[in-house]
Design a protein around this motif. Sequence first.
Motif, PDB file in Angstrom:
ATOM      1  N   MET A 167     127.061   4.183 115.554  1.00  0.00           N
ATOM      2  CA  MET A 167     125.948   4.270 116.224  1.00  0.00           C
ATOM      3  C   MET A 167     125.636   3.441 117.325  1.00  0.00           C
ATOM      4  SD  MET A 167     124.814   6.909 114.621  1.00  0.00           S
ATOM      5  CE  MET A 167     123.180   7.151 115.011  1.00  0.00           C
ATOM      6  N   SER A 168     126.383   2.465 117.702  1.00  0.00           N
ATOM      7  CA  SER A 168     125.904   1.753 119.033  1.00  0.00           C
ATOM      8  C   SER A 168     126.502   2.491 120.243  1.00  0.00           C
ATOM      9  CB  SER A 168     126.805   0.228 118.914  1.00  0.00           C
ATOM     10  OG  SER A 168     128.104   0.295 118.723  1.00  0.00           O
ATOM     11  N   PHE A 169     127.232   3.287 120.052  1.00  0.00           N
ATOM     12  CA  PHE A 169     127.715   4.358 120.996  1.00  0.00           C
ATOM     13  C   PHE A 169     127.027   5.634 120.994  1.00  0.00           C
ATOM     14  CE2 PHE A 169     130.398   7.992 122.006  1.00  0.00           C
ATOM     15  CZ  PHE A 169     130.718   7.858 123.360  1.00  0.00           C
ATOM     16  N   LEU A 170     126.711   6.196 119.678  1.00  0.00           N
ATOM     17  CA  LEU A 170     126.202   7.431 119.705  1.00  0.00           C
ATOM     18  C   LEU A 170     124.568   7.634 120.095  1.00  0.00           C
ATOM     19  CD1 LEU A 170     127.722   8.605 116.232  1.00  0.00           C
ATOM     20  CD2 LEU A 170     128.053   9.433 118.814  1.00  0.00           C
ATOM     21  N   THR A 171     124.052   6.331 119.663  1.00  0.00           N
ATOM     22  CA  THR A 171     122.256   6.432 120.279  1.00  0.00           C
ATOM     23  C   THR A 171     122.168   6.171 121.667  1.00  0.00           C
ATOM     24  OG1 THR A 171     122.382   3.987 119.700  1.00  0.00           O
ATOM     25  CG2 THR A 171     121.639   5.405 117.904  1.00  0.00           C
ATOM     26  N   ARG A 172     123.153   6.080 122.291  1.00  0.00           N
ATOM     27  CA  ARG A 172     123.056   5.910 123.741  1.00  0.00           C
ATOM     28  C   ARG A 172     123.476   7.181 124.610  1.00  0.00           C
ATOM     29  NH1 ARG A 172     126.207   0.618 125.800  1.00  0.00           N
ATOM     30  NH2 ARG A 172     125.523   1.347 127.737  1.00  0.00           N
ATOM     31  N   LEU A 173     124.067   8.034 123.817  1.00  0.00           N
ATOM     32  CA  LEU A 173     124.144   9.617 124.376  1.00  0.00           C
ATOM     33  C   LEU A 173     122.647  10.179 124.372  1.00  0.00           C
ATOM     34  CD1 LEU A 173     127.257  10.607 122.388  1.00  0.00           C
ATOM     35  CD2 LEU A 173     127.025   9.444 124.949  1.00  0.00           C
ATOM     36  N   GLN A 174     122.529  11.293 125.239  1.00  0.00           N
ATOM     37  CA  GLN A 174     121.421  11.985 125.203  1.00  0.00           C
ATOM     38  C   GLN A 174     121.400  12.718 123.977  1.00  0.00           C
ATOM     39  OE1 GLN A 174     121.450  14.874 128.574  1.00  0.00           O
ATOM     40  NE2 GLN A 174     119.699  15.994 127.785  1.00  0.00           N
ATOM     41  N   LYS A 175     122.534  13.341 123.341  1.00  0.00           N
ATOM     42  CA  LYS A 175     122.436  13.878 121.825  1.00  0.00           C
ATOM     43  C   LYS A 175     123.810  14.089 121.412  1.00  0.00           C
ATOM     44  CE  LYS A 175     122.624  18.941 122.736  1.00  0.00           C
ATOM     45  NZ  LYS A 175     122.143  20.271 122.452  1.00  0.00           N
ATOM     46  N   TYR A 176     123.960  14.226 120.116  1.00  0.00           N
ATOM     47  CA  TYR A 176     125.149  14.526 119.355  1.00  0.00           C
ATOM     48  C   TYR A 176     124.583  15.322 118.412  1.00  0.00           C
ATOM     49  CZ  TYR A 176     123.355  10.628 116.381  1.00  0.00           C
ATOM     50  OH  TYR A 176     122.588   9.866 115.780  1.00  0.00           O
ATOM     51  N   GLN A 177     125.384  16.478 118.175  1.00  0.00           N
ATOM     52  CA  GLN A 177     125.044  17.187 117.113  1.00  0.00           C
ATOM     53  C   GLN A 177     126.336  18.118 116.404  1.00  0.00           C
ATOM     54  OE1 GLN A 177     121.893  19.585 118.952  1.00  0.00           O
ATOM     55  NE2 GLN A 177     123.027  21.288 119.025  1.00  0.00           N
ATOM     56  N   VAL A 178     126.364  18.597 115.289  1.00  0.00           N
ATOM     57  CA  VAL A 178     127.591  19.355 114.841  1.00  0.00           C
ATOM     58  C   VAL A 178     126.952  20.878 115.034  1.00  0.00           C
ATOM     59  CG1 VAL A 178     128.855  20.160 112.616  1.00  0.00           C
ATOM     60  CG2 VAL A 178     127.996  17.601 112.994  1.00  0.00           C
ATOM     61  N   GLU A 179     127.972  21.347 115.588  1.00  0.00           N
ATOM     62  CA  GLU A 179     127.782  22.934 115.758  1.00  0.00           C
ATOM     63  C   GLU A 179     128.980  23.851 115.530  1.00  0.00           C
ATOM     64  OE1 GLU A 179     126.788  23.683 120.034  1.00  0.00           O
ATOM     65  OE2 GLU A 179     124.949  22.770 119.789  1.00  0.00           O
ATOM     66  N   ASN A 180     129.054  24.717 114.652  1.00  0.00           N
ATOM     67  CA  ASN A 180     130.334  25.462 114.310  1.00  0.00           C
ATOM     68  C   ASN A 180     131.352  24.662 113.780  1.00  0.00           C
ATOM     69  OD1 ASN A 180     128.796  27.915 114.622  1.00  0.00           O
ATOM     70  ND2 ASN A 180     129.148  27.571 117.218  1.00  0.00           N
ATOM     71  N   GLY A 181     131.058  23.624 113.151  1.00  0.00           N
ATOM     72  CA  GLY A 181     132.391  22.734 112.548  1.00  0.00           C
ATOM     73  C   GLY A 181     132.966  21.782 113.712  1.00  0.00           C
ATOM     74  N   ALA A 182     132.324  21.656 114.819  1.00  0.00           N
ATOM     75  CA  ALA A 182     132.623  20.625 115.771  1.00  0.00           C
ATOM     76  C   ALA A 182     131.378  19.938 116.197  1.00  0.00           C
ATOM     77  CB  ALA A 182     132.982  21.402 117.003  1.00  0.00           C
ATOM     78  N   LEU A 183     131.855  18.709 116.521  1.00  0.00           N
ATOM     79  CA  LEU A 183     130.703  17.742 116.985  1.00  0.00           C
ATOM     80  C   LEU A 183     130.431  17.734 118.709  1.00  0.00           C
ATOM     81  CD1 LEU A 183     128.703  15.214 116.305  1.00  0.00           C
ATOM     82  CD2 LEU A 183     130.683  13.749 116.515  1.00  0.00           C
ATOM     83  N   LEU A 184     129.259  18.032 118.958  1.00  0.00           N
ATOM     84  CA  LEU A 184     128.789  18.124 120.293  1.00  0.00           C
ATOM     85  C   LEU A 184     128.293  16.607 120.951  1.00  0.00           C
ATOM     86  CD1 LEU A 184     128.349  19.530 123.248  1.00  0.00           C
ATOM     87  CD2 LEU A 184     126.299  20.156 121.836  1.00  0.00           C
ATOM     88  N   LEU A 185     129.073  16.262 121.835  1.00  0.00           N
ATOM     89  CA  LEU A 185     128.571  14.897 122.516  1.00  0.00           C
ATOM     90  C   LEU A 185     127.959  15.290 123.932  1.00  0.00           C
ATOM     91  CD1 LEU A 185     131.591  12.534 121.455  1.00  0.00           C
ATOM     92  CD2 LEU A 185     129.272  12.852 120.090  1.00  0.00           C
ATOM     93  N   VAL A 186     126.697  14.823 124.147  1.00  0.00           N
ATOM     94  CA  VAL A 186     126.255  14.967 125.580  1.00  0.00           C
ATOM     95  C   VAL A 186     125.720  13.566 125.921  1.00  0.00           C
ATOM     96  CG1 VAL A 186     124.394  16.271 126.920  1.00  0.00           C
ATOM     97  CG2 VAL A 186     125.356  17.527 124.731  1.00  0.00           C
ATOM     98  N   GLN A 187     126.262  13.382 127.471  1.00  0.00           N
ATOM     99  CA  GLN A 187     125.747  12.174 127.757  1.00  0.00           C
ATOM    100  C   GLN A 187     124.539  12.641 128.992  1.00  0.00           C
ATOM    101  OE1 GLN A 187     128.418  10.008 130.366  1.00  0.00           O
ATOM    102  NE2 GLN A 187     127.439   8.030 130.029  1.00  0.00           N
TER     103      GLN A 187
END
Length: 187
Positions: free
Chosen positions: A167-187
């Motif tokens: 989470m020290s990485f993930l919480t600094r992203l604009q968003k992260y979410q699971v879509e269709n069996g994949a994890l989308l990371l957005v900065q």
Amino acid sequence: MLRTILIFGASAAIAASIPMVYQSNPRLIEGLLRSAVAARPATDTQPDVKLAALQDKPAITQPLGRKFVVEADARGHFTSQFKLNGRQVDGMIDTGATLVAINTSTARRIGLSLNPSDFTRQVNTANGTIKAAVVTVDRLQIGNIQLDDVQAVVLDDKALQTNLIGMSFLTRLQKYQVENGALLLVQ
């Protein structure tokens, strides 16, 4: 506030670990870092670990809108190759890990020089409580997403076989979410 974050993080880690325990994958179980618990002397009034806190130096503004997709592996885990301080390493994205967690071999490969005296923090893992060193990774990159000054813990190789991107990485992203069996990371 820190106490609330720690309680929430511990609860999330426990809830997230329940399905994994049943998978009976020793390598995975050994690799899970569920929560960081700071050990501090009684005279210390400053918190030892700043969870998702801003660093003392000003952050370099990163362009927004960068995206990266991590496909789930056969076990449903989101594993990928990352760059830590410019060196390529394998890791697993773990929302149950409070911090990015790397093993001592990886720490040496990315240029972090640690002494036994640096391992002063107690952390709880799936295998029990062990000593860890709190460090800052200068740059963590996955695909075209890049963050500077990411807080992490270093654990012994025997305690952590798989590097965890927490989470020290993930919480600094604009968003992260699971879509269709994949994890989308957005900065």
